[in-house]
Design a protein around this motif. Structure first.
Motif, PDB file in Angstrom:
ATOM      1  N   ASP A 116       0.908  -1.085  -0.145  1.00  0.00           N
ATOM      2  CA  ASP A 116      -0.100   0.107   0.004  1.00  0.00           C
ATOM      3  C   ASP A 116       1.036   1.236   0.019  1.00  0.00           C
ATOM      4  N   ALA A 117       2.205   0.973  -0.566  1.00  0.00           N
ATOM      5  CA  ALA A 117       3.033   2.424  -0.489  1.00  0.00           C
ATOM      6  C   ALA A 117       2.836   3.200  -1.852  1.00  0.00           C
ATOM      7  N   THR A 118       2.995   4.543  -1.761  1.00  0.00           N
ATOM      8  CA  THR A 118       2.901   5.227  -2.824  1.00  0.00           C
ATOM      9  C   THR A 118       3.696   4.770  -4.158  1.00  0.00           C
ATOM     10  N   HIS A 119       3.214   5.135  -5.286  1.00  0.00           N
ATOM     11  CA  HIS A 119       3.873   4.611  -6.484  1.00  0.00           C
ATOM     12  C   HIS A 119       5.194   5.278  -6.627  1.00  0.00           C
ATOM     13  N   GLY A 120       5.327   6.533  -6.599  1.00  0.00           N
ATOM     14  CA  GLY A 120       6.508   7.077  -6.679  1.00  0.00           C
ATOM     15  C   GLY A 120       7.773   6.750  -5.820  1.00  0.00           C
ATOM     16  N   MET A 121       7.381   6.129  -4.628  1.00  0.00           N
ATOM     17  CA  MET A 121       8.393   5.630  -3.900  1.00  0.00           C
ATOM     18  C   MET A 121       8.730   3.991  -4.010  1.00  0.00           C
ATOM     19  N   THR A 122       7.685   3.324  -4.486  1.00  0.00           N
ATOM     20  CA  THR A 122       8.155   2.089  -4.940  1.00  0.00           C
ATOM     21  C   THR A 122       9.077   2.113  -6.230  1.00  0.00           C
ATOM     22  N   LEU A 123       8.842   2.818  -6.959  1.00  0.00           N
ATOM     23  CA  LEU A 123       9.598   3.140  -8.103  1.00  0.00           C
ATOM     24  C   LEU A 123      11.265   3.434  -7.540  1.00  0.00           C
ATOM     25  N   SER A 124      11.220   4.543  -6.445  1.00  0.00           N
ATOM     26  CA  SER A 124      12.463   4.940  -5.990  1.00  0.00           C
ATOM     27  C   SER A 124      13.081   3.667  -5.635  1.00  0.00           C
ATOM     28  N   ALA A 125      12.406   2.708  -4.809  1.00  0.00           N
ATOM     29  CA  ALA A 125      13.211   1.614  -4.100  1.00  0.00           C
ATOM     30  C   ALA A 125      13.699   0.711  -5.035  1.00  0.00           C
ATOM     31  N   VAL A 126      13.172   0.503  -6.301  1.00  0.00           N
ATOM     32  CA  VAL A 126      13.663  -0.605  -7.268  1.00  0.00           C
ATOM     33  C   VAL A 126      14.531  -0.147  -8.362  1.00  0.00           C
ATOM     34  N   THR A 127      14.595   1.251  -8.499  1.00  0.00           N
ATOM     35  CA  THR A 127      15.003   1.863  -9.692  1.00  0.00           C
ATOM     36  C   THR A 127      16.560   1.485  -9.887  1.00  0.00           C
ATOM     37  N   LEU A 128      17.393   1.881  -8.592  1.00  0.00           N
ATOM     38  CA  LEU A 128      18.764   1.441  -8.786  1.00  0.00           C
ATOM     39  C   LEU A 128      19.161   0.028  -9.121  1.00  0.00           C
ATOM     40  N   PRO A 129      18.445  -0.763  -8.204  1.00  0.00           N
ATOM     41  CA  PRO A 129      18.646  -2.369  -8.483  1.00  0.00           C
ATOM     42  C   PRO A 129      18.444  -2.902 -10.002  1.00  0.00           C
ATOM     43  N   TYR A 130      17.327  -2.345 -10.577  1.00  0.00           N
ATOM     44  CA  TYR A 130      17.163  -2.635 -11.787  1.00  0.00           C
ATOM     45  C   TYR A 130      18.116  -2.170 -12.848  1.00  0.00           C
ATOM     46  N   TYR A 131      18.187  -1.029 -12.716  1.00  0.00           N
ATOM     47  CA  TYR A 131      19.225  -0.286 -13.651  1.00  0.00           C
ATOM     48  C   TYR A 131      20.529  -0.917 -13.513  1.00  0.00           C
ATOM     49  N   ARG A 132      21.025  -1.422 -12.508  1.00  0.00           N
ATOM     50  CA  ARG A 132      22.420  -2.038 -12.492  1.00  0.00           C
ATOM     51  C   ARG A 132      22.240  -3.187 -12.866  1.00  0.00           C
ATOM     52  N   MET A 133      21.103  -4.062 -12.836  1.00  0.00           N
ATOM     53  CA  MET A 133      20.951  -5.124 -13.606  1.00  0.00           C
ATOM     54  C   MET A 133      20.885  -5.159 -15.028  1.00  0.00           C
ATOM     55  N   VAL A 134      20.329  -4.062 -15.777  1.00  0.00           N
ATOM     56  CA  VAL A 134      20.221  -4.071 -17.025  1.00  0.00           C
ATOM     57  C   VAL A 134      21.533  -3.236 -17.620  1.00  0.00           C
ATOM     58  N   MET A 135      21.945  -2.553 -16.885  1.00  0.00           N
ATOM     59  CA  MET A 135      23.121  -1.627 -17.433  1.00  0.00           C
ATOM     60  C   MET A 135      24.122  -2.421 -18.588  1.00  0.00           C
TER      61      MET A 135
END
Length: 223
Positions: A116-135
């Motif tokens: 039930d967390a806000t959308h912007g904050m869930t994006l924040s939490a996963v952005t860097l782990p995702y980018y590191r994976m696809v970089m």
């Protein structure tokens, strides 16, 4: 009423942080994508205008966010955040980008469903782990992100070093505007991972099509 005023100001800042981070991802989601790019990750002539527009939106957002987080009443800064968000949400910046990379949204939405967390904050939490994976699959575009958005000097750096510098600059900015960096802050626990993985649609718009195990790894690194 001073206590009520402080609560209102805190709520304003929290709302701004979430909105700014969401706008940032919507501005950049169509850049680290294979569709519309040549195999090296460099844009082709017929669609590079979209990249320049997105990079300009990101630069504007970073500039305005630094002002508005210090002074939430600054009308010009707030209006520029809204203006960037408007362009980030319309389809113009997606021209030539094949729809873009929405995988962070998919993970963030699934996380929001269980926390039930806000959308912007869930994006924040996963952005860097995702980018590191696809970089590793789109290093050239992340290197461009470093120089075009964050003004990282290219001299003396390899493409990989520039790509890594882009993520460090993004990380520093996220800390500066005080968005959530860890999914555990949003109430996510390891016991919820199965539900998040099951609820995440796996899309094909990015440099790497994730597997369920990849999503689980991203969640682990986001904690």
């Amino acid at each position: 009423m001073p206590g009520r005023k402080r609560m209102r100001e805190a709520w304003q800042r929290a709302s701004l942080r979430g909105g700014i981070r969401s706008a940032a991802h919507r501005s950049s989601r169509r850049s680290p994508t294979t569709q519309g790019d040549d195999p090296s990750g460099r844009t082709t002539v017929q669609n590079n205008t979209s990249d320049y527009v997105m990079e300009g939106l990101m630069r504007s957002l970073v500039h305005a966010s630094r002002i508005v987080m210090q002074d939430p009443t600054n009308y010009e800064a707030r209006s520029n955040v809204s203006w960037v968000t408007t362009w980030a949400l319309n389809t113009f910046v997606g021209c030539g980008k094949g729809g873009g990379d929405w995988e962070i949204h998919m993970i963030g939405q699934a996380m929001g469903a269980v926390t039930d967390a806000t959308h912007g904050m869930t994006l924040s939490a996963v952005t860097l782990p995702y980018y590191r994976m696809v970089m590793p699959y789109g290093t050239a575009k992340f290197a461009r992100f470093a120089t075009a958005v964050w003004d990282v000097p290219a001299e003396g750096k390899t493409e990989l070093e520039l790509a890594e510098a882009s993520l460090q600059a993004l990380s520093d900015w996220m800390d500066e505007i005080k968005v959530v960096r860890h999914a555990s802050e949003l109430g996510l626990t390891e016991e919820m991972f199965d539900d998040v993985v099951a609820g995440t649609f796996l899309l094909t718009g990015g440099y790497k099509t994730l597997t369920a195990d990849d999503v689980r790894q991203i969640l682990t690194q986001s904690m």
